[in-house]
Design an enzyme around this catalytic site. Structure first.
Site, PDB file in Angstrom:
ATOM      1  N   GLU A  36       0.819  -1.195  -0.143  1.00  0.00           N
ATOM      2  CA  GLU A  36      -0.331  -0.173   0.230  1.00  0.00           C
ATOM      3  C   GLU A  36       1.078   1.521   0.061  1.00  0.00           C
ATOM      4  O   GLU A  36       0.267   2.418  -0.343  1.00  0.00           O
ATOM      5  CB  GLU A  36      -1.200  -0.189   1.005  1.00  0.00           C
ATOM      6  CG  GLU A  36      -2.259  -1.292   1.229  1.00  0.00           C
ATOM      7  CD  GLU A  36      -3.050  -0.950   3.289  1.00  0.00           C
ATOM      8  OE1 GLU A  36      -3.792  -1.680   2.782  1.00  0.00           O
ATOM      9  OE2 GLU A  36      -2.023  -1.024   3.723  1.00  0.00           O
ATOM     10  N   THR A 114      -6.382   0.215   2.547  1.00  0.00           N
ATOM     11  CA  THR A 114      -7.794  -0.696   2.137  1.00  0.00           C
ATOM     12  C   THR A 114      -8.636  -0.825   3.120  1.00  0.00           C
ATOM     13  O   THR A 114      -8.127  -1.141   4.352  1.00  0.00           O
ATOM     14  CB  THR A 114      -7.317  -1.674   1.636  1.00  0.00           C
ATOM     15  OG1 THR A 114      -6.279  -2.830   2.520  1.00  0.00           O
ATOM     16  CG2 THR A 114      -5.940  -1.770   0.060  1.00  0.00           C
ATOM     17  N   LYS A 197     -14.631  -1.477   6.722  1.00  0.00           N
ATOM     18  CA  LYS A 197     -14.198  -2.214   7.737  1.00  0.00           C
ATOM     19  C   LYS A 197     -12.481  -2.156   7.501  1.00  0.00           C
ATOM     20  O   LYS A 197     -11.977  -2.648   6.208  1.00  0.00           O
ATOM     21  CB  LYS A 197     -14.839  -3.183   8.681  1.00  0.00           C
ATOM     22  CG  LYS A 197     -14.238  -4.815   7.744  1.00  0.00           C
ATOM     23  CD  LYS A 197     -15.513  -5.775   8.006  1.00  0.00           C
ATOM     24  CE  LYS A 197     -15.092  -6.823   8.806  1.00  0.00           C
ATOM     25  NZ  LYS A 197     -13.600  -7.385   8.155  1.00  0.00           N
ATOM     26  N   ASP A 198     -11.740  -1.528   8.336  1.00  0.00           N
ATOM     27  CA  ASP A 198     -10.591  -2.945   8.311  1.00  0.00           C
ATOM     28  C   ASP A 198      -9.753  -2.808   9.311  1.00  0.00           C
ATOM     29  O   ASP A 198     -10.754  -3.278  10.379  1.00  0.00           O
ATOM     30  CB  ASP A 198      -9.562  -1.116   8.194  1.00  0.00           C
ATOM     31  CG  ASP A 198      -9.389  -0.462   9.369  1.00  0.00           C
ATOM     32  OD1 ASP A 198     -10.148  -0.390  10.436  1.00  0.00           O
ATOM     33  OD2 ASP A 198      -8.540   0.571   9.060  1.00  0.00           O
ATOM     34  N   MET A 199      -8.333  -3.240   9.596  1.00  0.00           N
ATOM     35  CA  MET A 199      -7.837  -3.627  10.849  1.00  0.00           C
ATOM     36  C   MET A 199      -7.040  -3.074  11.644  1.00  0.00           C
ATOM     37  O   MET A 199      -6.043  -2.976  12.750  1.00  0.00           O
ATOM     38  CB  MET A 199      -7.792  -5.073  10.041  1.00  0.00           C
ATOM     39  CG  MET A 199      -8.351  -6.120   9.929  1.00  0.00           C
ATOM     40  SD  MET A 199      -7.226  -7.436   9.050  1.00  0.00           S
ATOM     41  CE  MET A 199      -6.281  -8.313   9.952  1.00  0.00           C
ATOM     42  N   GLU A 200      -7.058  -1.833  11.735  1.00  0.00           N
ATOM     43  CA  GLU A 200      -6.275  -0.273  12.530  1.00  0.00           C
ATOM     44  C   GLU A 200      -6.527   0.548  12.584  1.00  0.00           C
ATOM     45  O   GLU A 200      -6.565   1.374  13.758  1.00  0.00           O
ATOM     46  CB  GLU A 200      -4.889   0.050  11.389  1.00  0.00           C
ATOM     47  CG  GLU A 200      -3.899  -1.300  11.232  1.00  0.00           C
ATOM     48  CD  GLU A 200      -4.035  -2.049   9.716  1.00  0.00           C
ATOM     49  OE1 GLU A 200      -4.877  -1.764   8.935  1.00  0.00           O
ATOM     50  OE2 GLU A 200      -4.107  -3.487   9.556  1.00  0.00           O
ATOM     51  N   ASP A 223     -12.467  -5.627  -1.058  1.00  0.00           N
ATOM     52  CA  ASP A 223     -13.218  -5.609  -0.917  1.00  0.00           C
ATOM     53  C   ASP A 223     -14.992  -5.715  -0.672  1.00  0.00           C
ATOM     54  O   ASP A 223     -15.194  -4.658   0.349  1.00  0.00           O
ATOM     55  CB  ASP A 223     -12.702  -6.833  -0.692  1.00  0.00           C
ATOM     56  CG  ASP A 223     -12.502  -6.605   1.035  1.00  0.00           C
ATOM     57  OD1 ASP A 223     -11.047  -6.171   1.205  1.00  0.00           O
ATOM     58  OD2 ASP A 223     -12.922  -6.811   1.789  1.00  0.00           O
TER      59      ASP A 223
HETATM   60  N1  SAH Z   1      -4.113 -11.739   2.505  1.00  0.00           N
HETATM   61  C1  SAH Z   1      -3.713 -10.568   3.109  1.00  0.00           C
HETATM   62  C2  SAH Z   1      -3.383  -9.526   4.497  1.00  0.00           C
HETATM   63  C3  SAH Z   1      -3.961  -8.578   4.243  1.00  0.00           C
HETATM   64  S1  SAH Z   1      -4.457  -7.985   5.754  1.00  0.00           S
HETATM   65  C4  SAH Z   1      -1.846 -10.273   2.257  1.00  0.00           C
HETATM   66  O1  SAH Z   1      -1.415 -11.386   3.061  1.00  0.00           O
HETATM   67  O2  SAH Z   1      -1.830  -9.744   1.649  1.00  0.00           O
HETATM   68  C5  SAH Z   1      -5.853  -6.300   5.525  1.00  0.00           C
HETATM   69  C6  SAH Z   1      -5.266  -5.431   5.252  1.00  0.00           C
HETATM   70  O3  SAH Z   1      -6.074  -5.021   4.866  1.00  0.00           O
HETATM   71  C7  SAH Z   1      -5.153  -5.194   6.936  1.00  0.00           C
HETATM   72  O4  SAH Z   1      -3.858  -4.083   6.705  1.00  0.00           O
HETATM   73  C8  SAH Z   1      -7.252  -4.150   6.358  1.00  0.00           C
HETATM   74  O5  SAH Z   1      -7.230  -2.689   7.757  1.00  0.00           O
HETATM   75  C9  SAH Z   1      -7.023  -4.355   5.677  1.00  0.00           C
HETATM   76  N2  SAH Z   1      -8.460  -4.539   4.629  1.00  0.00           N
HETATM   77  C10 SAH Z   1      -8.635  -4.561   3.656  1.00  0.00           C
HETATM   78  N3  SAH Z   1      -9.794  -5.673   3.252  1.00  0.00           N
HETATM   79  C11 SAH Z   1      -9.994  -5.585   4.872  1.00  0.00           C
HETATM   80  C12 SAH Z   1     -11.619  -6.453   5.175  1.00  0.00           C
HETATM   81  N4  SAH Z   1     -12.262  -6.776   3.877  1.00  0.00           N
HETATM   82  N5  SAH Z   1     -11.812  -6.350   6.688  1.00  0.00           N
HETATM   83  C13 SAH Z   1     -10.630  -6.066   7.355  1.00  0.00           C
HETATM   84  N6  SAH Z   1      -9.669  -5.579   7.477  1.00  0.00           N
HETATM   85  C14 SAH Z   1      -9.946  -5.099   5.493  1.00  0.00           C
END
Ligand code: SAH
Length: 265
Positions: A36, A114, A197-200, A223
């Site tokens: 990213e 993302t 939704k995200d993870m951070e 997605d």
């Molecule tokens: N399989 C991926 C893992 C990335 S985790 C890889 O190895 O390339 C996903 C990252 O994108 C996190 O930083 C999160 O903030 C964001 N993200 C994108 N789509 C997401 C979703 N549907 N739910 C949660 N986080 C998502």
């Protein structure tokens, strides 16, 4: 979209008022994944900091340089030392944000990345969202007041001019430490009235509030969570193209910020 979603509502009065009067000079952009960040590192011609401000031995990464009148820092968790994958999620996001604020004292933090989007709330692949409000969806503590602490709802710094000028979408962001979505997460995301939704995000917001630094969120949709395709597959399929959209949006925001003070955003 509900009317209250249209604008981030309040600015944090606790943010030092003197910083409102002078142009922004120093920004920290927190980006969880290397993919990213790459285009932005190249675009702004940033260099990696090898004489790290961070504690010795941590994998955290900083790229920095001057772009126009701005000192730009992109900070990242880097690769997990044991597994070699990007350190996504709230724990490393909090730590890196904390360390970056402590040593760099930025005027503004941008969390760029993302996200998954809900088509029922108007999100489509490649959309870039500015976030009005963030909250957690996987911290369930069903005891009065602790429940609110768990949800940890926070406002993004209000940037009505960025929203207007750059024609971004606006929506609420919900954060949790899983890429997938359990039924319980889904109920909490609905309660948070989130479009993405995200993870951070909510973790970055927590640290920014603690240390009184304004924070904004730019999230590009990789997605569709309420669609047909499996999230992980769709995420990987769209990551490159959507990262390009994110890069464009961050660049436009940085250009807009240049020379302006916080109150003009
Ligand atoms: N399989 C991926 C893992 C990335 S985790 C890889 O190895 O390339 C996903 C990252 O994108 C996190 O930083 C999160 O903030 C964001 N993200 C994108 N789509 C997401 C979703 N549907 N739910 C949660 N986080 C998502």
């Amino acid at each position: 979209m509900a009317p209250h979603d249209d604008q981030p509502q309040v600015n944090d009065d606790s943010i030092a008022s003197e910083s409102h009067g002078k142009p922004i000079s120093n920004i920290v952009i927190f980006i969880a994944m290397h993919t990213e960040a790459l285009a932005l590192v190249n675009r702004f011609q940033l260099i990696e900091d090898h004489d790290s401000l961070f504690p010795e031995g941590v994998p955290w990464v900083r790229y920095h340089g001057m772009y126009k009148d701005l000192h730009i820092n992109i900070v990242q968790p880097g690769k997990d030392p044991a597994l070699g994958v990007d350190g996504v999620g709230t724990v490393s996001a909090s730590l890196v944000t904390y360390a970056a604020i402590q040593s760099l004292k930025p005027d503004l933090i941008i969390n760029a990345g993302t996200a998954g989007g809900f088509k029922a709330k108007g999100a489509a692949i490649g959309d870039v969202f500015l976030t009005s409000e963030v909250a957690f969806h996987d911290r369930r503590i069903p005891i009065p007041v602790f429940d609110l602490y768990g949800v940890g709802k926070r406002q993004a710094f209000s940037t009505p001019n960025i929203l207007k000028e750059l024609n971004l979408k606006i929506g609420r962001l919900s954060t949790g430490d899983s890429l997938d979505m359990s039924a319980q997460d889904e109920a909490s995301i609905t309660a948070n009235d989130a479009t993405i939704k995200d993870m951070e995000g909510a973790a970055v917001a927590y640290v920014a509030e603690l240390l009184k630094v304004p924070v904004i969120f730019l999230k590009a949709v990789t997605d569709i969570v309420d669609g047909e395709k499996p999230t992980a597959e769709e995420f990987l399929q769209n990551l490159a193209a959507v990262t390009a959209a994110l890069d464009e949006a961050v660049a436009k925001v940085v250009d807009f910020i240049n020379g302006k003070c916080l109150t003009k955003l």
